[in-house]
Motif scaffolding. Structure first.
Motif, PDB file in Angstrom:
ATOM      1  N   ALA A  33       0.830  -1.209   0.000  1.00 55.20           N
ATOM      2  CA  ALA A  33       0.000   0.000   0.000  1.00 55.20           C
ATOM      3  C   ALA A  33       0.861   1.254   0.000  1.00 55.20           C
ATOM      4  O   ALA A  33       0.495   2.293   0.551  1.00 55.20           O
ATOM      5  N   GLY A  34       2.029   1.158  -0.614  1.00 58.39           N
ATOM      6  CA  GLY A  34       2.947   2.289  -0.683  1.00 58.39           C
ATOM      7  C   GLY A  34       3.224   2.699  -2.112  1.00 58.39           C
ATOM      8  O   GLY A  34       2.500   2.314  -3.029  1.00 58.39           O
ATOM      9  N   HIS A  35       4.279   3.476  -2.277  1.00 56.75           N
ATOM     10  CA  HIS A  35       4.654   3.905  -3.623  1.00 56.75           C
ATOM     11  C   HIS A  35       6.171   4.078  -3.718  1.00 56.75           C
ATOM     12  O   HIS A  35       6.857   4.264  -2.713  1.00 56.75           O
ATOM     13  N   LEU A  36       6.645   3.995  -4.925  1.00 55.90           N
ATOM     14  CA  LEU A  36       8.068   4.117  -5.234  1.00 55.90           C
ATOM     15  C   LEU A  36       8.265   5.330  -6.120  1.00 55.90           C
ATOM     16  O   LEU A  36       7.492   5.552  -7.056  1.00 55.90           O
ATOM     17  N   THR A  37       9.277   6.122  -5.818  1.00 56.56           N
ATOM     18  CA  THR A  37       9.654   7.215  -6.704  1.00 56.56           C
ATOM     19  C   THR A  37      11.127   7.075  -7.060  1.00 56.56           C
ATOM     20  O   THR A  37      11.925   6.624  -6.243  1.00 56.56           O
ATOM     21  N   VAL A  38      11.432   7.450  -8.282  1.00 56.20           N
ATOM     22  CA  VAL A  38      12.802   7.406  -8.775  1.00 56.20           C
ATOM     23  C   VAL A  38      13.116   8.768  -9.374  1.00 56.20           C
ATOM     24  O   VAL A  38      12.377   9.251 -10.233  1.00 56.20           O
ATOM     25  N   VAL A  39      14.184   9.374  -8.885  1.00 58.45           N
ATOM     26  CA  VAL A  39      14.637  10.658  -9.420  1.00 58.45           C
ATOM     27  C   VAL A  39      16.060  10.437  -9.919  1.00 58.45           C
ATOM     28  O   VAL A  39      16.920   9.980  -9.174  1.00 58.45           O
ATOM     29  N   SER A  40      16.267  10.719 -11.192  1.00 54.58           N
ATOM     30  CA  SER A  40      17.576  10.512 -11.782  1.00 54.58           C
ATOM     31  C   SER A  40      17.749  11.442 -12.964  1.00 54.58           C
ATOM     32  O   SER A  40      16.765  11.892 -13.563  1.00 54.58           O
ATOM     33  N   GLU A  41      18.986  11.704 -13.279  1.00 56.82           N
ATOM     34  CA  GLU A  41      19.326  12.526 -14.435  1.00 56.82           C
ATOM     35  C   GLU A  41      20.693  12.069 -14.918  1.00 56.82           C
ATOM     36  O   GLU A  41      21.595  11.851 -14.105  1.00 56.82           O
ATOM     37  N   PRO A  42      20.836  11.897 -16.225  1.00 58.96           N
ATOM     38  CA  PRO A  42      22.139  11.464 -16.733  1.00 58.96           C
ATOM     39  C   PRO A  42      23.272  12.347 -16.195  1.00 58.96           C
ATOM     40  O   PRO A  42      23.182  13.569 -16.215  1.00 58.96           O
ATOM     41  N   GLY A  43      24.283  11.693 -15.649  1.00 56.29           N
ATOM     42  CA  GLY A  43      25.439  12.404 -15.117  1.00 56.29           C
ATOM     43  C   GLY A  43      25.294  12.888 -13.686  1.00 56.29           C
ATOM     44  O   GLY A  43      26.211  13.491 -13.138  1.00 56.29           O
ATOM     45  N   HIS A  44      24.140  12.637 -13.049  1.00 56.29           N
ATOM     46  CA  HIS A  44      23.897  13.190 -11.715  1.00 56.29           C
ATOM     47  C   HIS A  44      23.400  12.181 -10.697  1.00 56.29           C
ATOM     48  O   HIS A  44      22.857  12.571  -9.660  1.00 56.29           O
ATOM     49  N   GLY A  45      23.546  10.908 -10.924  1.00 60.45           N
ATOM     50  CA  GLY A  45      23.149   9.911  -9.931  1.00 60.45           C
ATOM     51  C   GLY A  45      21.654   9.668  -9.891  1.00 60.45           C
ATOM     52  O   GLY A  45      20.886  10.176 -10.707  1.00 60.45           O
ATOM     53  N   THR A  46      21.254   8.883  -8.881  1.00 64.17           N
ATOM     54  CA  THR A  46      19.864   8.432  -8.772  1.00 64.17           C
ATOM     55  C   THR A  46      19.445   8.408  -7.314  1.00 64.17           C
ATOM     56  O   THR A  46      20.232   8.096  -6.432  1.00 64.17           O
ATOM     57  N   VAL A  47      18.167   8.730  -7.072  1.00 62.83           N
ATOM     58  CA  VAL A  47      17.551   8.593  -5.758  1.00 62.83           C
ATOM     59  C   VAL A  47      16.331   7.693  -5.934  1.00 62.83           C
ATOM     60  O   VAL A  47      15.465   7.961  -6.764  1.00 62.83           O
ATOM     61  N   VAL A  48      16.289   6.603  -5.162  1.00 59.99           N
ATOM     62  CA  VAL A  48      15.139   5.701  -5.152  1.00 59.99           C
ATOM     63  C   VAL A  48      14.533   5.790  -3.764  1.00 59.99           C
ATOM     64  O   VAL A  48      15.224   5.633  -2.759  1.00 59.99           O
ATOM     65  N   ARG A  49      13.221   6.066  -3.706  1.00 59.30           N
ATOM     66  CA  ARG A  49      12.543   6.238  -2.422  1.00 59.30           C
ATOM     67  C   ARG A  49      11.270   5.393  -2.431  1.00 59.30           C
ATOM     68  O   ARG A  49      10.494   5.438  -3.375  1.00 59.30           O
ATOM     69  N   VAL A  50      11.074   4.625  -1.372  1.00 58.53           N
ATOM     70  CA  VAL A  50       9.828   3.882  -1.199  1.00 58.53           C
ATOM     71  C   VAL A  50       9.202   4.321   0.112  1.00 58.53           C
ATOM     72  O   VAL A  50       9.889   4.498   1.118  1.00 58.53           O
ATOM     73  N   VAL A  51       7.895   4.557   0.079  1.00 61.04           N
ATOM     74  CA  VAL A  51       7.129   4.985   1.242  1.00 61.04           C
ATOM     75  C   VAL A  51       5.953   4.029   1.384  1.00 61.04           C
ATOM     76  O   VAL A  51       5.269   3.736   0.401  1.00 61.04           O
ATOM     77  N   PHE A  52       5.735   3.535   2.613  1.00 62.64           N
ATOM     78  CA  PHE A  52       4.628   2.604   2.849  1.00 62.64           C
ATOM     79  C   PHE A  52       4.164   2.735   4.293  1.00 62.64           C
ATOM     80  O   PHE A  52       4.914   3.197   5.161  1.00 62.64           O
ATOM     81  N   PRO A  53       2.906   2.354   4.571  1.00 67.09           N
ATOM     82  CA  PRO A  53       2.389   2.451   5.936  1.00 67.09           C
ATOM     83  C   PRO A  53       3.206   1.583   6.888  1.00 67.09           C
ATOM     84  O   PRO A  53       3.620   0.465   6.532  1.00 67.09           O
ATOM     85  N   ASN A  54       3.440   2.083   8.094  1.00 68.74           N
ATOM     86  CA  ASN A  54       4.187   1.347   9.097  1.00 68.74           C
ATOM     87  C   ASN A  54       3.343   0.142   9.529  1.00 68.74           C
ATOM     88  O   ASN A  54       2.259   0.317  10.087  1.00 68.74           O
ATOM     89  N   PRO A  55       3.811  -1.083   9.306  1.00 70.62           N
ATOM     90  CA  PRO A  55       3.003  -2.257   9.636  1.00 70.62           C
ATOM     91  C   PRO A  55       2.876  -2.495  11.141  1.00 70.62           C
ATOM     92  O   PRO A  55       2.012  -3.261  11.581  1.00 70.62           O
ATOM     93  N   ILE A  56       3.683  -1.820  11.951  1.00 66.60           N
ATOM     94  CA  ILE A  56       3.650  -2.024  13.396  1.00 66.60           C
ATOM     95  C   ILE A  56       2.631  -1.119  14.071  1.00 66.60           C
ATOM     96  O   ILE A  56       2.156  -1.402  15.147  1.00 66.60           O
ATOM     97  N   ARG A  57       2.259  -0.059  13.422  1.00 62.68           N
ATOM     98  CA  ARG A  57       1.313   0.920  14.012  1.00 62.68           C
ATOM     99  C   ARG A  57      -0.105   0.464  13.878  1.00 62.68           C
ATOM    100  O   ARG A  57      -0.608  -0.061  13.032  1.00 62.68           O
TER     101      ARG A  57
END
Length: 68
Positions: A44-68
């Protein structure tokens, strides 16, 4: 790598590699990003990818805390 959990958990991975054009993500070879997106969705989360040639990549995943 960064991990933060409260009501939502967020995992972020950054690199300073060669990067890529995110407009080409659907045509890139392999299943890595596709599988990560499907797994985030299964949590029940989502993934985002931010990247640009020559500038690296950021991968982020966000999802509900299953312990809460």
């Amino acid at each position: 790598m960064r991990l933060h959990c409260a009501d939502w958990c967020e995992v972020e991975i950054r690199d300073d590699g060669k990067g890529f054009d995110t407009r080409d993500m659907r045509t890139l070879p392999g299943y890595g990003l596709k599988n990560m997106r499907e797994r985030a969705s299964a949590l029940a989360g989502h993934l985002t990818v931010v990247s640009e040639p020559g500038h690296g990549t950021v991968v982020r995943v966000v999802f509900p805390n299953p312990i809460r």
